[in-house]
Design a protein around this motif. Sequence first.
Motif, short mmCIF file in Angstrom:
data_model
loop_
_atom_site.label_atom_id
_atom_site.label_comp_id
_atom_site.label_asym_id
_atom_site.label_seq_id
_atom_site.Cartn_x
_atom_site.Cartn_y
_atom_site.Cartn_z
N GLN A 96 0.81 -1.23 0.00
CA GLN A 96 0.00 0.00 0.00
C GLN A 96 0.83 1.27 0.00
OE1 GLN A 96 -3.24 1.37 2.53
NE2 GLN A 96 -4.39 -0.44 1.93
N ALA A 97 2.13 1.16 0.32
CA ALA A 97 2.97 2.36 0.33
C ALA A 97 3.63 2.59 -1.04
CB ALA A 97 4.03 2.26 1.41
N MET A 98 3.22 1.79 -2.04
CA MET A 98 3.84 1.90 -3.37
C MET A 98 2.75 2.30 -4.36
SD MET A 98 5.58 -1.25 -5.34
CE MET A 98 7.13 -1.61 -4.70
N ASP A 99 3.01 3.25 -5.25
CA ASP A 99 1.93 3.67 -6.14
C ASP A 99 1.51 2.52 -7.06
OD1 ASP A 99 3.23 3.90 -8.79
OD2 ASP A 99 4.32 5.58 -7.92
N TYR A 100 0.28 2.60 -7.56
CA TYR A 100 -0.32 1.46 -8.27
C TYR A 100 0.48 1.08 -9.52
CZ TYR A 100 -3.96 -1.65 -10.07
OH TYR A 100 -4.63 -2.73 -10.54
N GLU A 101 0.98 2.10 -10.26
CA GLU A 101 1.73 1.82 -11.49
C GLU A 101 3.03 1.06 -11.16
OE1 GLU A 101 0.93 2.23 -14.70
OE2 GLU A 101 -1.02 2.74 -13.84
N GLU A 102 3.69 1.46 -10.07
CA GLU A 102 4.95 0.82 -9.69
C GLU A 102 4.70 -0.63 -9.22
OE1 GLU A 102 7.79 1.65 -10.38
OE2 GLU A 102 9.16 0.58 -9.06
N GLN A 103 3.58 -0.82 -8.53
CA GLN A 103 3.22 -2.19 -8.12
C GLN A 103 3.12 -3.09 -9.35
OE1 GLN A 103 -0.46 -2.84 -5.89
NE2 GLN A 103 -0.17 -0.75 -5.19
N ALA A 104 2.44 -2.54 -10.38
CA ALA A 104 2.22 -3.33 -11.60
C ALA A 104 3.57 -3.68 -12.23
CB ALA A 104 1.34 -2.56 -12.57
N ARG A 105 4.47 -2.66 -12.27
CA ARG A 105 5.79 -2.89 -12.84
C ARG A 105 6.53 -3.96 -12.05
NH1 ARG A 105 6.21 2.29 -14.48
NH2 ARG A 105 6.73 3.01 -12.39
N PHE A 106 6.44 -3.87 -10.72
CA PHE A 106 7.11 -4.84 -9.85
C PHE A 106 6.57 -6.26 -10.12
CE2 PHE A 106 5.96 -7.15 -5.92
CZ PHE A 106 7.19 -7.76 -5.68
N LYS A 107 5.24 -6.38 -10.23
CA LYS A 107 4.64 -7.70 -10.44
C LYS A 107 5.04 -8.27 -11.81
CE LYS A 107 0.71 -6.82 -7.39
NZ LYS A 107 -0.73 -6.89 -7.18
N GLU A 108 5.06 -7.37 -12.83
CA GLU A 108 5.46 -7.83 -14.17
C GLU A 108 6.89 -8.35 -14.16
OE1 GLU A 108 2.85 -5.28 -17.39
OE2 GLU A 108 4.80 -4.52 -16.75
N ASN A 109 7.77 -7.57 -13.53
CA ASN A 109 9.19 -7.98 -13.48
C ASN A 109 9.34 -9.32 -12.79
OD1 ASN A 109 10.19 -5.83 -14.76
ND2 ASN A 109 10.66 -4.64 -12.91
N LYS A 110 8.58 -9.49 -11.70
CA LYS A 110 8.68 -10.73 -10.93
C LYS A 110 8.29 -11.93 -11.81
CE LYS A 110 6.35 -12.66 -7.02
NZ LYS A 110 5.54 -12.46 -5.87
N VAL A 111 7.18 -11.78 -12.54
CA VAL A 111 6.72 -12.88 -13.40
C VAL A 111 7.75 -13.16 -14.49
CG1 VAL A 111 4.97 -13.58 -15.07
CG2 VAL A 111 4.27 -12.51 -12.92
N PHE A 112 8.19 -12.12 -15.20
CA PHE A 112 9.13 -12.32 -16.30
C PHE A 112 10.45 -12.90 -15.79
CE2 PHE A 112 6.64 -8.83 -18.57
CZ PHE A 112 5.90 -9.75 -19.30
N ASN A 113 10.90 -12.44 -14.63
CA ASN A 113 12.15 -12.98 -14.05
C ASN A 113 12.00 -14.46 -13.75
OD1 ASN A 113 13.67 -10.76 -14.12
ND2 ASN A 113 13.23 -10.09 -12.02
N ASN A 114 10.88 -14.84 -13.14
CA ASN A 114 10.66 -16.25 -12.81
C ASN A 114 10.58 -17.10 -14.07
OD1 ASN A 114 10.75 -16.16 -10.06
ND2 ASN A 114 8.56 -15.86 -9.78
N LEU A 115 9.87 -16.59 -15.08
CA LEU A 115 9.75 -17.37 -16.32
C LEU A 115 11.12 -17.61 -16.94
CD1 LEU A 115 6.52 -15.81 -17.92
CD2 LEU A 115 6.78 -18.11 -17.01
N LEU A 116 11.97 -16.59 -16.87
CA LEU A 116 13.30 -16.71 -17.47
C LEU A 116 14.23 -17.56 -16.60
CD1 LEU A 116 14.87 -15.76 -19.93
CD2 LEU A 116 15.61 -13.77 -18.64
N ARG A 117 14.25 -17.23 -15.31
CA ARG A 117 15.21 -17.87 -14.39
C ARG A 117 14.85 -19.34 -14.14
NH1 ARG A 117 15.12 -17.98 -9.03
NH2 ARG A 117 13.23 -16.72 -9.00
#
Length: 467
Positions: free
Chosen positions: A85-106
Amino acid sequence: MLWEKGTKIQVKIEDISDTGEGIGKTDGFTWFVKDAVIGDLVEAKVMKTKKSYGFARLEQVLEPSPHRVLPPCPVARSCGGCQLQAMDYEEQARFKENKVFNNLLRIGGIDCKELFEPMIKMDNPWHYRNKAQFPVGKNKEGKIITGFYAGRTHTIIECEDCLIGVPENARILNCIRTYMEEYGILPYDEETNTGMVRHILIRKGFQTGQIMVCLVINGPTEQMRGSEVLVKRLTALFDKTGPENTPQLTTIACSINQEKTNVIMGKELVNLYGPGVIIDWIGPVQYRISPLSFYQVNPVQTQRLYETALEYAELTGTETVWDLYCGIGTITLFLARKAKKVYGVEIIPQAIEDACANAKLNGIENVEFFTGKAEEVLPEQFESNPVPVDVIVVDPPRKGCDARCLETIIAMEPKRIVYISCDSATLARDLKVLGEHGYEVARGRMVDMFPWSIHIECVVGMQRKHI
Ligand SMILES: C[S@@+](CC[C@H](N)C(=O)[O-])C[C@H]1O[C@@H](n2cnc3c(N)ncnc32)[C@H](O)[C@@H]1O
């Protein structure tokens, strides 16, 4: 280096963990700092250390991240339900996207960023949950309170108006607390296993406005003195004369749970008012929801998730489809409108009962449901009735698909596989296996079902390669 408990450290936060803590390093040593946001420079107090990592408590934000916002919920830090909740909504989305793409790759060795369509975010990411379970207790002054357990504890954080829950919750909770005070009904005390009201479950059908209240109680309903007054008051809370989907309290039930357990719901249900179920629609399909039914908690995004899965299944009306891990048949019924036949498999017998009832409610006849483990039912059915299958949809729990389930999917050679996942690490693991056996990712999309939390839902469409 040795880190004494209580030592103050300065850490630049570079990532967020799977449980929502900020992650940063000092001299190569990794720190987990709850409530810190990516980009923050924080001062934190060392709490506990292991060989190569430690936990520190956020003391002050020295330089805030450009994405840090003031959490609108006054109990955001203590409650722990909304880790971001302390992170703006756009940044949350970016964080979640990165997490998914990193996991798919790694984990999966799959680089498929460019195959993904933009995340489906919420236009208004508040008040989206159709279900809430409030523990009931007493505060230090002895006043009855309702709220949420503080992260990983059983301390109740008083909260009447959770910002991700529906606004009707506050009025319902207030009405129940007042009744309890007036009639001397005590909240449950888990230390002594005494008292009466343990939890209050509230569910709302967003399309119909129907609301269900279920009190989880530690004894027979006869011990709920004045329950008829409670029913009268609760049902009078909302205007019955408004338009069709105006909030209406249509069902009140009690779940009897006298066990000394962390499991919220008991085994026996007693209906106090109404039909015992509420009805809701997701797109053109209606569902009967009982206090015990599994039903996705964010109905707005669920519709978008199911529409995406349906689109990826590319159904024309002639296909045979399997929907594994089908719950109460929500996706099965969505798919059935566009397929020749859909088979659903689910481990919980009661969910299958709901699925059959929901098929009937919608007049959908081209579905068949099996109770059992996907990894057992699918091989048995494939062996006894090896009819060609066009599409297999899977929506497993966080641990992903069982190896035997994946093996059978591969042996069945569907043209397309649609994988819906709430855990990108197990998604990556399973996509890797499918990739090694003739399937390639054709498209994918993330759906933000749980704004302000670290969770993200993913839909991946796979095609069988022409070998
Ligand atoms: C993420 S939920 C999906 C439910 C449903 N598709 C929906 O959207 O509402 C996963 C479901 O898998 C069920 N499940 C868990 N393990 C299973 C297994 N081994 N075989 C079949 N179903 C299982 C759970 O009971 C749960 O209903």
